[in-house]
Design a protein around this motif. Sequence first.
Motif, PDB file in Angstrom:
ATOM      1  N   LEU A 339       0.835  -1.203   0.000  1.00 29.53           N
ATOM      2  CA  LEU A 339       0.000   0.000   0.000  1.00 29.53           C
ATOM      3  C   LEU A 339       0.872   1.256   0.000  1.00 29.53           C
ATOM      4  O   LEU A 339       0.614   2.208  -0.757  1.00 29.53           O
ATOM      5  CB  LEU A 339      -0.921  -0.013   1.223  1.00 29.53           C
ATOM      6  N   ALA A 340       1.910   1.259   0.823  1.00 30.08           N
ATOM      7  CA  ALA A 340       2.812   2.413   0.850  1.00 30.08           C
ATOM      8  C   ALA A 340       3.513   2.596  -0.491  1.00 30.08           C
ATOM      9  O   ALA A 340       3.722   3.728  -0.949  1.00 30.08           O
ATOM     10  CB  ALA A 340       3.844   2.232   1.966  1.00 30.08           C
ATOM     11  N   LEU A 341       3.863   1.484  -1.132  1.00 27.70           N
ATOM     12  CA  LEU A 341       4.519   1.548  -2.437  1.00 27.70           C
ATOM     13  C   LEU A 341       3.577   2.152  -3.485  1.00 27.70           C
ATOM     14  O   LEU A 341       3.969   3.029  -4.267  1.00 27.70           O
ATOM     15  CB  LEU A 341       4.955   0.140  -2.844  1.00 27.70           C
ATOM     16  N   MET A 342       2.323   1.708  -3.496  1.00 19.32           N
ATOM     17  CA  MET A 342       1.352   2.261  -4.446  1.00 19.32           C
ATOM     18  C   MET A 342       1.119   3.747  -4.187  1.00 19.32           C
ATOM     19  O   MET A 342       1.041   4.544  -5.123  1.00 19.32           O
ATOM     20  CB  MET A 342       0.037   1.489  -4.365  1.00 19.32           C
ATOM     21  N   THR A 352      10.414   5.407   2.175  1.00 15.46           N
ATOM     22  CA  THR A 352      11.594   4.554   2.192  1.00 15.46           C
ATOM     23  C   THR A 352      11.161   3.155   2.579  1.00 15.46           C
ATOM     24  O   THR A 352      10.614   2.954   3.673  1.00 15.46           O
ATOM     25  CB  THR A 352      12.654   5.079   3.187  1.00 15.46           C
ATOM     26  N   LEU A 353      11.383   2.199   1.696  1.00 16.27           N
ATOM     27  CA  LEU A 353      10.899   0.827   1.881  1.00 16.27           C
ATOM     28  C   LEU A 353      11.992  -0.154   1.476  1.00 16.27           C
ATOM     29  O   LEU A 353      12.790   0.133   0.580  1.00 16.27           O
ATOM     30  CB  LEU A 353       9.653   0.574   1.022  1.00 16.27           C
ATOM     31  N   CYS A 376      14.981   1.384  -0.313  1.00 16.78           N
ATOM     32  CA  CYS A 376      14.796   2.168  -1.537  1.00 16.78           C
ATOM     33  C   CYS A 376      14.002   3.426  -1.227  1.00 16.78           C
ATOM     34  O   CYS A 376      13.111   3.416  -0.375  1.00 16.78           O
ATOM     35  CB  CYS A 376      14.028   1.363  -2.590  1.00 16.78           C
ATOM     36  N   LEU A 377      14.311   4.479  -1.947  1.00 13.44           N
ATOM     37  CA  LEU A 377      13.481   5.679  -1.942  1.00 13.44           C
ATOM     38  C   LEU A 377      12.481   5.526  -3.073  1.00 13.44           C
ATOM     39  O   LEU A 377      12.860   5.281  -4.223  1.00 13.44           O
ATOM     40  CB  LEU A 377      14.335   6.924  -2.139  1.00 13.44           C
ATOM     41  N   VAL A 378      11.196   5.647  -2.755  1.00  8.71           N
ATOM     42  CA  VAL A 378      10.144   5.463  -3.745  1.00  8.71           C
ATOM     43  C   VAL A 378       9.427   6.783  -3.975  1.00  8.71           C
ATOM     44  O   VAL A 378       9.056   7.482  -3.026  1.00  8.71           O
ATOM     45  CB  VAL A 378       9.125   4.393  -3.301  1.00  8.71           C
ATOM     46  N   ASN A 381       8.400   8.116  -9.834  1.00 13.01           N
ATOM     47  CA  ASN A 381       9.205   7.480 -10.885  1.00 13.01           C
ATOM     48  C   ASN A 381       9.653   6.078 -10.529  1.00 13.01           C
ATOM     49  O   ASN A 381      10.444   5.480 -11.260  1.00 13.01           O
ATOM     50  CB  ASN A 381      10.430   8.348 -11.184  1.00 13.01           C
ATOM     51  N   GLY A 382       9.171   5.554  -9.397  1.00 13.22           N
ATOM     52  CA  GLY A 382       9.498   4.181  -9.039  1.00 13.22           C
ATOM     53  C   GLY A 382      10.387   4.086  -7.823  1.00 13.22           C
ATOM     54  O   GLY A 382      10.447   4.998  -6.990  1.00 13.22           O
ATOM     55  N   ALA A 383      11.080   2.947  -7.693  1.00  6.61           N
ATOM     56  CA  ALA A 383      11.915   2.648  -6.529  1.00  6.61           C
ATOM     57  C   ALA A 383      13.384   2.788  -6.897  1.00  6.61           C
ATOM     58  O   ALA A 383      13.834   2.233  -7.900  1.00  6.61           O
ATOM     59  CB  ALA A 383      11.626   1.242  -6.022  1.00  6.61           C
TER      60      ALA A 383
END
Length: 455
Positions: A339-342, A352-353, A376-378, A381-383
């Motif tokens: 969910l945080a990534l989306m 940061t994940l 990773c910093l998300v 533009n992605g990860a």
Amino acid sequence: MRLTILGGGGFRVPLVYGALLGDRAEGRVSQVTLYDEDPARLTAMARVLRDQAAAASAADPAVRAPTVTVTGDLDEALRGADFVFSAIRVGGLEGRAADERIALAEGVLGQETVGAGGIAYGLRTVPVAREIARRIARGAPEAWVINFTNPAGLVTEAMAEELGERVIGICDSPVGLGRRIARLLGARPQEAWIDYVGLNHLGWVRGLRIGGRDELPRLLADTEALESFEEGRLFGAAWLRSLGAIPNEYLHYYYFNRDTVRAYQEAEQTRGAFLRDQQRGFYAEAGRAGTPAGAALAAWDRTRAEREATYMAENREAAGAPEREESDLESGGYEQVALALMRAIARDERATLILNVRNGSTLSVLDAEAVIEVPCLVDANGAHPMGVAQLPLHAVGLVTAVKAVEREILAAAASGSRADAVKAFALHPLIDSVGVARRLLDGYVAEHPGLAYLR
């Protein structure tokens, strides 16, 4: 926003849906499409999600549950998707049980992501994952793909051949480990910086910074605290101090291999066989016609509780560790990471994940295309993998050896070469014989029709 889940009849789908029910932000997921080749599993899972939505709405009338549709048509499932979760299991739990049985008969580990079992599962899964990636590239070229399919790092690397940076792998093991360490050190997990690096199911926490200060040495010096959480009980305080790091729980298969193989051989039932039988009961109960409201969700809750309580039971037995404590039974949180990534991508909310992404120049011992597991910093533009200190030599040896095995799996899946497949088995650190490697491959090819492409 539309989310498609491939493997939508899978057991962990309600974790994802539960996270979506708790998202109130603007631009949240409003449509969920479940794709699966098994109509019965889709029916059962749709009932669980229906019960989840009803329970959430009863608790809070302001909840706006995402609509759920089901389909057995992959192209239909992908059409219009903003995000695609890949959570497939090629060969099902029957295949996992066979992988374990064949490996243990040869005296080696059959776990689904580690050793012989992981190689067999990878050889079955990579060709399917590559085809799915091609279908996504054609049918939903703007979609972001979040890969849950195991072996997660290997499958993410295979899909990245078609999708590049638009596929990102997720695992809940680093999340759970970091959370347990942070709590022990008296910090809120979201306030801690976790220095974690490696491959999927082969990584180490080397530091945990709270307010800019590394607090991991304080934990390593405290035997009682070290042995009060799951990984500490598995590995023991003395070994953790020797490493100067906290390994991912899956490294127990490497550091205590003989003990673990013996425990698995002596168990009444392998993990895959247990889950196969358990889930047969769940899907039969949840999919039964006339199931009253709430019954499917209740069956899922009971099944999940038993599943979590028995997780890595053989490893705990080999380590002489007690049963899991209540704090260890909560979900690893991969659905919250997803969910945080989306959110980070769709709304440009930086996060940061710990994710599985292409290496680039992060680890000098691996090439740019190698998928690694690091913070990773998300953003929109992605990860983007963050800079980390290089690995110590003992970790370099394991990481490069296992990455070499993954590359042989990818090569075998592309060429259909039995020689490449034998090489994958023979090079793995947990398989100590070319003869064993050949017998393993013969056994797996005889068992799994999906490996008929190897010649």
